[in-house]
Scaffold this active site. Structure first.
Site, short mmCIF file in Angstrom:
data_model
loop_
_atom_site.label_atom_id
_atom_site.label_comp_id
_atom_site.label_asym_id
_atom_site.label_seq_id
_atom_site.Cartn_x
_atom_site.Cartn_y
_atom_site.Cartn_z
N THR A 274 0.82 -1.21 0.00
CA THR A 274 0.00 0.00 0.00
C THR A 274 0.86 1.26 0.00
OG1 THR A 274 -0.15 -0.22 2.40
CG2 THR A 274 -1.98 -1.07 1.12
N PHE A 402 -7.49 3.84 5.79
CA PHE A 402 -6.84 2.85 6.65
C PHE A 402 -7.84 1.93 7.35
CE2 PHE A 402 -3.83 6.36 6.33
CZ PHE A 402 -2.65 5.68 5.98
N CYS A 409 -5.87 -0.04 10.12
CA CYS A 409 -4.48 -0.46 9.88
C CYS A 409 -3.59 -0.06 11.04
CB CYS A 409 -3.98 0.16 8.58
SG CYS A 409 -2.23 -0.14 8.27
#
Length: 628
Positions: A274, A402, A409
């Protein structure tokens, strides 16, 4: 919610047997969903083999789906396939699986502010390797942006997390781990879109998939074995060290070797895939928006000058941070996440019936383009969207690159620190241009999104970089440990230091307060806020140090906050207290929310405030804020 009559959820008509598979481009599934959202609106329904999917993209509806009292993360079809090699790692575990909670509690502190400071030198090491390569190649070399960013982020997470060097800049081909990972991710995505019979019949593909999984697990197993045999390198405490040695605060257990292997594969995939996309899209947007590029460079020149970056520089790069977040708005590299309702049936938006067996997919690229939040020109790249004043006023759950809540995350601060550092160094040292001035953005999709075919030139600027010494490590707060012995003569005054902390910073500050107080003769006790739920002492002083997580109390402060909420007026008369809040202005809407709430609630209940509430911002001089 209202009692409005149920409204059927729109969507394309499914075909017999194969459902809406023809409506999805297997090479560009997210872009297909974005096109369908433009056609059918902020909620639509798809039938896929063996499952139904409801795709949601407006802030109003997503805000409901982010309510963790009603909805939880769903390990939907693509993630089920990724479990073949990531198992019950943090990303692919179900919330109810024991290893998710255990790993989350163990690993939260290793991504806290003090830990990120310790990782800075390794991040700088890898960034220097990339920029040295660009210098040596010269200004005529066409640079494949995604390839270079992938090498950088893979090497960074491996070095910071496991003290392992892939040395991607010293070889022509990427490390074999990358090839195995890319193939496995692509196949996992395809398997979720095929009919089960197709997957069973593709024998050659299945053999390659199994071999790629075996190879990734082999690399992880070798790193675990080496660390067990040789111990932490140079006494360094990294993420692998934490997974091997730290016991879960709730169960007292360590992570198993199998789960550590799954976590390592998860971090290597999620920790680089990512972020490499974020960096690639950021360079594209800077080159397409020269006024943004000029302002970003002006900030870099003002903050860094000709110095090698230091950790203390990063919080000053405010505009770079806004550029990165605006990039994630338009191009969230993890472009979707799924939830399910706890109840068998519920109603969304007061009118749309949804069931527990359906996948509710939040399509973040379209959420981030909701005109109700971002205006009619939502497609325009505008970093001012993330000025603190604007972010503070934005409705909740409008920006979700996120993920959400407790399942967001865990590596978010790691990724933003790494990206801020690299973009600043590139702008400090190079003038950039597109190799093809007529390049039009194309998106390549696997588990994530990245630009396709983006190439640039990098010309070294006329600047001599001066290396500056990093401040001593002792500037960081001590880790949580028992308070040191005090002086022989005690003043007899009790001091009760209470903390609410998931990532470890608030607990470390609490321990530091306790150490200093005991050295001055106070009789000190230290504990979590939850340990004080039910009673606060009226003798001496109560010192509270706490953080906020997604607007909610830390795990070990929830009972305390709930207890305060149930007390009546003057219930805490006689208590004398002070509050210090740890926060991060990245979460503008909820910055210092829990410290503010506790401070005000204590006053409302008759307690006496000793000093005004203090605060530290992890996006600023976090440790300096505490010292002052």
């Amino acid at each position: 919610m209202t009692n409005s009559p149920a409204t059927p959820i729109p969507g394309p008509k499914p075909a017999p047997v194969i459902g809406n598979i023809p409506d999805m481009d297997s090479q560009a599934p997210v872009q297909s969903l974005m096109a369908l959202a433009r056609e059918y609106g902020p909620i639509f329904r798809l039938e896929l083999p063996g499952r139904e999917m409801i795709v949601v993209s407006s802030q109003a509806l997503v805000n409901e789906l982010c309510d963790e009292q009603r909805f939880d993360k769903k390990v939907h079809a693509p993630l089920e396939q990724i479990r073949d090699f990531a198992g019950d790692g943090l990303f692919t575990a179900r919330t109810q699986e024991p290893n998710w909670g255990k790993a989350h509690r163990i690993l939260m502190p290793v991504f806290g502010p003090a830990a990120l400071r310790d990782m800075f030198d390794d991040m700088l090491d890898i960034a220097e390797q990339l920029l040295l390569k660009w210098e040596r190649q010269g200004p005529e070399q066409r640079i494949d942006v995604v390839d270079n960013m992938t090498r950088l982020t893979l090497d960074t997470i491996a070095l910071c997390a496991f003290d392992y060097r892939f040395n991607s800049f010293y070889q022509k081909d990427m490390h074999p781990f990358v090839g195995a990972m890319v193939r496995a991710l692509a196949e996992a995505g395809e398997r979720g879109r095929r009919l089960p019979l197709q997957n069973r019949l593709m024998l050659i593909t299945r053999r390659q998939y199994d071999e790629d999984i075996r190879f990734m697990h082999q690399i992880a197993n070798e790193l675990i074995a080496q660390r067990k045999q040789h111990g932490d390198p140079h006494g360094k405490k990294d993420i692998l060290s934490a997974m091997l040695n730290i016991r879960d605060s709730h169960t007292g257990d360590r992570l198993s070797d199998e789960n550590i292997r799954y976590q390592m594969v998860t971090f290597l995939i999620a920790g680089h895939e990512t972020t490499s996309g974020l960096l690639s899209f950021t360079l594209y947007e800077l080159l397409k928006n020269p006024e943004v590029l000029a302002r970003a460079r002006e900030e870099v020149e003002r903050v860094l000058g000709n110095e090698t970056p230091r950790f203390e520089h990063l919080p000053q790069l405010i505009y770079i941070d806004q550029v990165l977040k605006e990039t994630l708005r338009l191009w969230p590299t993890a472009p979707a996440f799924a939830v399910y309702p706890y109840e068998e049936t519920t109603t969304l938006g007061g009118q749309y019936p949804v069931r527990r067996d359906q996948t509710l997919l939040i399509l973040t690229p379209m959420l981030h383009r909701d005109p109700a939040v971002w205006g009619a020109d939502a497609e325009r790249f505008d970093p001012s969207h993330f000025a603190f004043e604007q972010a503070e006023q934005r409705p909740p759950n409008a920006w979700k690159p996120f993920g959400n809540g407790q399942r967001a995350c865990i590596g978010r601060p790691f990724a933003l620190q790494e990206a801020t550092l690299l973009i600043a160094m590139i702008l400090q040292r190079f003038d950039l241009s597109l190799a093809d001035p007529d390049y039009q953005l194309k998106i390549h999709e696997t588990l994530t999104m990245k630009p396709h075919g983006l190439e640039i030139y990098a010309k070294r600027r006329d600047i001599v970089i001066v290396k500056t010494a990093q401040p001593p490590v002792s500037d960081t707060p001590p880790s949580a440990e028992p308070a040191a012995a005090g002086p022989e003569t005690s003043n007899g005054i009790p001091m009760h230091v209470l903390f609410g902390s998931n990532a470890g910073a608030a607990e470390a500050f609490a321990q530091r307060i306790a150490t200093d107080a005991q050295a001055q003769g106070y009789v000190v006790s230290v504990g979590s806020l939850d340990s004080a739920a039910g009673q606060l002492p009226t003798e001496g002083a109560v010192i509270i140090v706490t953080a906020t997580y997604e607007g909610q109390p830390p795990d070990n402060a929830r009972k305390f906050v709930a207890w305060l909420g149930g007390l009546s007026a003057n219930a805490l008369a006689g208590v004398r207290y002070a509050v210090f809040g740890c926060g991060n202005k990245d979460w503008a809407r909820t910055y210092q929310a829990i410290p503010k709430h506790i401070d005000q609630r204590l006053v409302d209940l008759g307690a006496a405030r000793l000093v005004a509430r203090g605060e530290a911002n992890a996006r600023g001089d976090f440790f300096g804020d505490f010292d002052h």
